[in-house]
Design an enzyme around this catalytic site. Structure first.
Site, mmCIF file in Angstrom:
data_model
loop_
_atom_site.group_PDB
_atom_site.id
_atom_site.type_symbol
_atom_site.label_atom_id
_atom_site.label_comp_id
_atom_site.label_asym_id
_atom_site.label_seq_id
_atom_site.Cartn_x
_atom_site.Cartn_y
_atom_site.Cartn_z
ATOM 1 N N LYS A 3 -32.766 8.037 -29.839
ATOM 2 C CA LYS A 3 -33.048 8.557 -28.356
ATOM 3 C C LYS A 3 -33.053 7.301 -27.325
ATOM 4 O O LYS A 3 -33.272 6.230 -27.822
ATOM 5 C CB LYS A 3 -34.487 9.149 -28.577
HETATM 6 N N1 GLU Z 1 -31.730 16.056 -26.111
HETATM 7 C C1 GLU Z 1 -31.566 17.006 -27.000
HETATM 8 C C2 GLU Z 1 -32.571 17.119 -27.851
HETATM 9 O O1 GLU Z 1 -33.783 16.871 -27.830
HETATM 10 C C3 GLU Z 1 -30.019 17.334 -27.714
HETATM 11 C C4 GLU Z 1 -29.704 15.928 -28.471
HETATM 12 C C5 GLU Z 1 -28.255 15.848 -28.563
HETATM 13 O O2 GLU Z 1 -27.348 16.870 -28.350
HETATM 14 O O3 GLU Z 1 -27.862 14.806 -29.080
HETATM 15 O O4 GLU Z 1 -32.374 17.768 -29.053
#
Ligand code: GLU
Length: 431
Positions: free
Chosen positions: A122
């Site tokens: 993240k």
């Molecule tokens: N930001 C989204 C989540 O928290 C998607 C992450 C992604 O598709 O890699 O799951």
């Protein structure tokens, strides 16, 4: 020592009550709790308590008026034992090292719960995107991409949209990376526009999975969906798509909200008549006959409550006012660890984020497959495959819940941790 901390006799630091729980606190508490419920190698748990890498960069941005502002950017890579790091990038003033680590940990568990060959990551930038023009957002994104360029890639770490970022943000990242690589690399990010390798159905996928899991949970508790009242906090891509699907499937959606407050109608809202955040930002209350505050929405006596806006909205401060019969988490980490324990004591089941909103990363995986194979799937294929992945994960979590007699959250963690620990055991520690 900061005034927010006090020291115990044992010399370890303890947070005083006024200090809000961070995403990292919550994520670590949850991991320790799950690990205590199964027979798992403590050395692996210790490894998983820490991220593999934290990349912290500064991003100078030339504003439209010629001044330069410098922002902090992060990419945290938590664990990649099951596959490349995967997870979103957010643009939000609260983005920090700690928050990014907690959110990266959740991505590791999320990918494992739905059995994707990905690990967790993240990141983001501590900027309020509302303060930036489109040109400034593009310059910021391209410079940020350049700063993390060496640690991302289609086979290493694949960012995606999250709070404050969009398909357009992903397009700029993909373009910047591709120009520097001197080849078109659609697989470096997911959640792109379909014109450059994005997947059909990606945008609505997290909301669709929240609705699917909400439907399955209602069914588990033998509540017919047609007799169900629902309140949804947040009307962005997760909340709006979940609310509309549940509405289509017969539920009565009595409240939805954005930052300004909630539209409320005990007889049911027309969720399709309310513009989503993308179409008209912060317009929910403009279309309401009765307006409630976001706090009041969380206290509604509904069958199903879906907090799908931001993290940490149900805490020790307001958990005793929650009246819903069932909660399905749409946002990442909307319930603090302390509040979660109180909900368990009060007998209010909570289906956690790491399964409920995993549709986003699942369709990201489908997008990545489509990019690698250079072959686009139809919307029907995407939706059918998503349904199958979500139902398989739901069944697996349900089995763990019944086998260990634990909460839904603990069951999801046990499933994830078991899969990740098995992979760590197979690969071993090098050297
Ligand atoms: N930001 C989204 C989540 O928290 C998607 C992450 C992604 O598709 O890699 O799951």
């Amino acid at each position: 020592m900061s005034p927010d901390h006090c020291s115990t006799d044992g010399g370890t630091e303890q947070l005083v009550e006024a200090q809000p729980e961070t995403a990292l606190d919550t994520a670590r508490h949850q991991l320790v709790r799950a690990a205590s419920q199964i027979d798992v190698d403590q050395n692996i748990v210790e490894r998983l308590t820490h991220p593999r890498a934290v990349h912290e960069v500064t991003i100078p941005l030339r504003r439209d008026d010629g001044t330069v502002e410098v922002y902090q950017g992060y990419r945290v890579q938590h664990d990649n034992v099951r596959g490349p790091y995967k997870g979103g990038l957010r643009y939000h003033p609260h983005v920090s090292r700690e928050e990014s680590i907690g959110l990266a940990m959740w991505m590791t568990w999320k990918c494992a719960v739905v059995d994707l060959p990905f690990g967790g990551a993240k990141g983001g930038v501590n900027v309020d995107p509302k303060d930036l023009s489109d040109d400034e957002t593009e310059r910021l994104t391209r410079r940020f991409t350049n700063e993390i360029r060496n640690v991302i890639g289609p086979m290493t770490d694949i960012p995606a949209p999250d709070m404050g970022t969009s398909a357009q943000t992903m397009a700029w990242i993909m373009d910047t990376y591709s120009v520097q690589e001197a080849e078109t690399s659609p697989g470096v990010v997911t959640g792109k526009p379909t014109s450059i390798g994005g997947s059909r159905g990606r945008e609505e996928a997290p909301g669709r999975s929240v609705a699917i899991i909400g439907r399955e949970a209602l069914d588990y508790y033998e509540r017919p969906i047609e007799e169900t009242t629902v309140a949804v906090q947040g009307f962005g891509s997760v909340g709006a798509n979940a609310a509309r699907l549940l509405d289509d499937w017969g539920a009565t959606v009595v409240a939805v909200s954005d930052v300004n407050g909630a539209a409320y109608d005990p007889d049911g809202l027309d969720t399709w008549a309310i513009p989503t955040h993308d179409v008209e930002p912060e317009a929910v209350t403009k279309h309401a006959t009765e307006v409630l505050s976001n706090e009041e929405l969380l206290e509604l006596d509904v069958d199903l409550l879906i907090p799908a806006a931001v993290g940490n909205v149900i805490t020790e401060a307001n958990v005793s006012d929650v009246e819903a019969n069932l909660i399905v988490e749409g946002a990442n980490g909307p319930i603090s660890f302390a509040a979660d324990a109180i909900l368990t004591d009060r007998g209010i089941p909570v289906v956690p984020d790491i399964i409920a909103n995993a549709g986003g990363v699942t369709v990201s995986y489908f997008e990545w497959l489509q990019d690698i194979n250079r072959r686009a799937w139809t919307l029907e294929e995407v939706q059918d495959e998503l349904e199958e992945v979500m139902l398989t994960a739901w069944e697996a979590v349900r089995r763990e819940r019944e086998a260990h007699e634990v909460t839904w959250r603990e069951a999801a963690y046990i499933l994830a941790l078991t899969r990740i620990a098995e992979a760590h055991e197979s690969r071993g520690l090098w050297p």
